[in-house]
Design a protein around this motif. Sequence first.
Motif, mmCIF file in Angstrom:
data_model
loop_
_atom_site.group_PDB
_atom_site.id
_atom_site.type_symbol
_atom_site.label_atom_id
_atom_site.label_comp_id
_atom_site.label_asym_id
_atom_site.label_seq_id
_atom_site.Cartn_x
_atom_site.Cartn_y
_atom_site.Cartn_z
ATOM 1 N N LEU A 1 82.247 35.817 25.452
ATOM 2 C CA LEU A 1 83.145 36.191 26.555
ATOM 3 C C LEU A 1 83.739 37.582 26.320
ATOM 4 O O LEU A 1 83.840 38.386 27.261
ATOM 5 N N SER A 2 84.104 37.878 25.088
ATOM 6 C CA SER A 2 84.657 39.206 24.784
ATOM 7 C C SER A 2 83.632 40.300 25.039
ATOM 8 O O SER A 2 83.952 41.376 25.569
ATOM 9 N N ALA A 3 82.377 40.030 24.670
ATOM 10 C CA ALA A 3 81.318 41.009 24.920
ATOM 11 C C ALA A 3 81.117 41.212 26.410
ATOM 12 O O ALA A 3 80.914 42.337 26.887
ATOM 13 N N ALA A 4 81.184 40.097 27.162
ATOM 14 C CA ALA A 4 81.012 40.202 28.614
ATOM 15 C C ALA A 4 82.137 41.015 29.247
ATOM 16 O O ALA A 4 81.947 41.689 30.265
ATOM 17 N N GLN A 5 83.325 41.005 28.632
ATOM 18 C CA GLN A 5 84.460 41.768 29.152
ATOM 19 C C GLN A 5 84.419 43.231 28.709
ATOM 20 O O GLN A 5 85.277 44.019 29.097
ATOM 21 N N GLY B 145 92.775 27.752 24.760
ATOM 22 C CA GLY B 145 92.547 29.183 24.587
ATOM 23 C C GLY B 145 91.191 29.596 25.134
ATOM 24 O O GLY B 145 91.052 30.657 25.757
ATOM 25 N N LEU B 146 90.169 28.761 24.903
ATOM 26 C CA LEU B 146 88.839 29.044 25.452
ATOM 27 C C LEU B 146 88.877 29.058 26.972
ATOM 28 O O LEU B 146 88.321 29.970 27.609
ATOM 29 N N PHE B 147 89.540 28.057 27.575
ATOM 30 C CA PHE B 147 89.543 27.972 29.035
ATOM 31 C C PHE B 147 90.304 29.155 29.652
ATOM 32 O O PHE B 147 89.906 29.671 30.699
ATOM 33 N N GLY B 148 91.382 29.567 28.995
ATOM 34 C CA GLY B 148 92.097 30.738 29.496
ATOM 35 C C GLY B 148 91.233 31.989 29.408
ATOM 36 O O GLY B 148 91.189 32.808 30.337
ATOM 37 N N HIS B 149 90.525 32.147 28.294
ATOM 38 C CA HIS B 149 89.636 33.290 28.100
ATOM 39 C C HIS B 149 88.498 33.256 29.118
ATOM 40 O O HIS B 149 88.099 34.290 29.676
ATOM 41 N N LEU B 150 87.976 32.060 29.386
ATOM 42 C CA LEU B 150 86.894 31.916 30.344
ATOM 43 C C LEU B 150 87.346 32.290 31.750
ATOM 44 O O LEU B 150 86.642 33.021 32.476
ATOM 45 N N ALA B 151 88.527 31.829 32.151
ATOM 46 C CA ALA B 151 89.052 32.161 33.486
ATOM 47 C C ALA B 151 89.258 33.666 33.621
ATOM 48 O O ALA B 151 88.924 34.282 34.648
ATOM 49 N N GLU B 152 89.795 34.271 32.573
ATOM 50 C CA GLU B 152 90.016 35.722 32.581
ATOM 51 C C GLU B 152 88.693 36.477 32.707
ATOM 52 O O GLU B 152 88.588 37.460 33.454
ATOM 53 N N THR B 153 87.652 36.016 32.005
ATOM 54 C CA THR B 153 86.345 36.681 32.040
ATOM 55 C C THR B 153 85.702 36.539 33.410
ATOM 56 O O THR B 153 85.068 37.479 33.922
ATOM 57 N N ARG C 278 87.189 36.363 36.265
ATOM 58 C CA ARG C 278 87.833 37.336 37.151
ATOM 59 C C ARG C 278 87.350 38.748 36.842
ATOM 60 O O ARG C 278 87.053 39.521 37.743
ATOM 61 N N HIS C 279 87.242 39.072 35.545
ATOM 62 C CA HIS C 279 86.823 40.413 35.132
ATOM 63 C C HIS C 279 85.421 40.738 35.630
ATOM 64 O O HIS C 279 85.141 41.867 36.051
ATOM 65 N N LEU C 280 84.523 39.727 35.596
ATOM 66 C CA LEU C 280 83.140 39.949 36.020
ATOM 67 C C LEU C 280 82.972 39.886 37.531
ATOM 68 O O LEU C 280 81.908 40.227 38.054
ATOM 69 N N GLY C 281 83.996 39.432 38.221
ATOM 70 C CA GLY C 281 83.885 39.278 39.666
ATOM 71 C C GLY C 281 83.060 38.077 40.054
ATOM 72 O O GLY C 281 82.587 37.968 41.189
ATOM 73 N N PHE C 282 82.890 37.170 39.106
ATOM 74 C CA PHE C 282 82.102 35.974 39.416
ATOM 75 C C PHE C 282 82.875 35.035 40.320
ATOM 76 O O PHE C 282 82.354 34.505 41.293
ATOM 77 N N SER C 283 84.143 34.830 39.980
ATOM 78 C CA SER C 283 84.963 33.921 40.774
ATOM 79 C C SER C 283 86.417 34.111 40.393
ATOM 80 O O SER C 283 86.728 34.503 39.264
ATOM 81 N N ASP C 284 87.299 33.858 41.327
ATOM 82 C CA ASP C 284 88.722 33.844 41.037
ATOM 83 C C ASP C 284 89.123 32.388 40.817
ATOM 84 O O ASP C 284 89.198 31.607 41.771
ATOM 85 N N PRO C 285 89.358 31.990 39.567
ATOM 86 C CA PRO C 285 89.691 30.591 39.296
ATOM 87 C C PRO C 285 90.881 30.077 40.084
ATOM 88 O O PRO C 285 90.967 28.884 40.372
ATOM 89 N N GLU C 286 91.817 30.976 40.442
ATOM 90 C CA GLU C 286 92.972 30.543 41.228
ATOM 91 C C GLU C 286 92.546 30.067 42.607
ATOM 92 O O GLU C 286 93.189 29.226 43.218
#
Length: 267
Positions: free
Chosen positions: A238-242, A190-198, A200-208
């Motif tokens: 991560l939620s705050a960052a999103q 769950g953490l890793f999924g949340h991290l990947a989503e964040t 992408r949201h921040l534009g830091f990197s596309d994990p895909e």
Amino acid sequence: MIDQMTQSLARIRFVLVETTHTGNIGAVARALKTMGLSRMELVAPRQPPDAEALARASGADDLLERAGIHPSLTEALTGCRLVIGASARRRSIEWPLLEPPECARRLLAEAAEGEVALVLGRESSGLTNEELARCHFLVHIPTDAEFSSLNIAAAAQVLAYEIRRCARESGGERLTDSPRNLASAEEMEGLFGHLAETLRHLGFSDPEQSRSLMRRLRRLFNRARPDRVELNILRGILSAAQGRKRPGRFARSGETPETAANPASEL
């Protein structure tokens, strides 16, 4: 097993010969008490324990009060089945020589059967050859040859620690961390999924498109093995960052949401 260890430690007496400074007597008492040792015998000290000794004992007053004062080493060793002398220098006469760990093992082995003694000599000159002749072994702390001078209290602390370490080891006692409520495998996913989503949201990197990034991040957090509280903290960040948490919600009186969220902006 603990009772047996306590009994053995109680049969080990530290004998201080003609100690010059009373402060050293107090410091030795403190060194012994921190390691669960309780027997100290004094041979013709320059002065009996005084206020300075009490001050240096720092709570080991009971050892000072019980310490016997003897006119000779012979009297201080009465009833001992094993005597080991401590010396900072090597002797010209060949003498059975021990390092501190072996000294501790021998003292504890013999203390299971009766009284034993570890003898520390004068601050300036150690033990005389005549006093050494009353010892079965000599223990030497291997200090740096360029500066081998070791205060008597420091030497007592080293030897007392080795005795306690050996006693704990023989009793199977180990230091253990408090049990941790570690995050489960599914919680980590769950953490890793949340991290990947964040990311992408921040534009830091596309994990895909950067799978090696997520593998490295997985390795980082798996190595850390966070507990559940730590994992919740990370997911809260991560939620705050999103943007899922209201900026500046912890603002103090007079602060704006912007300065509360970024205190450095006020500098």
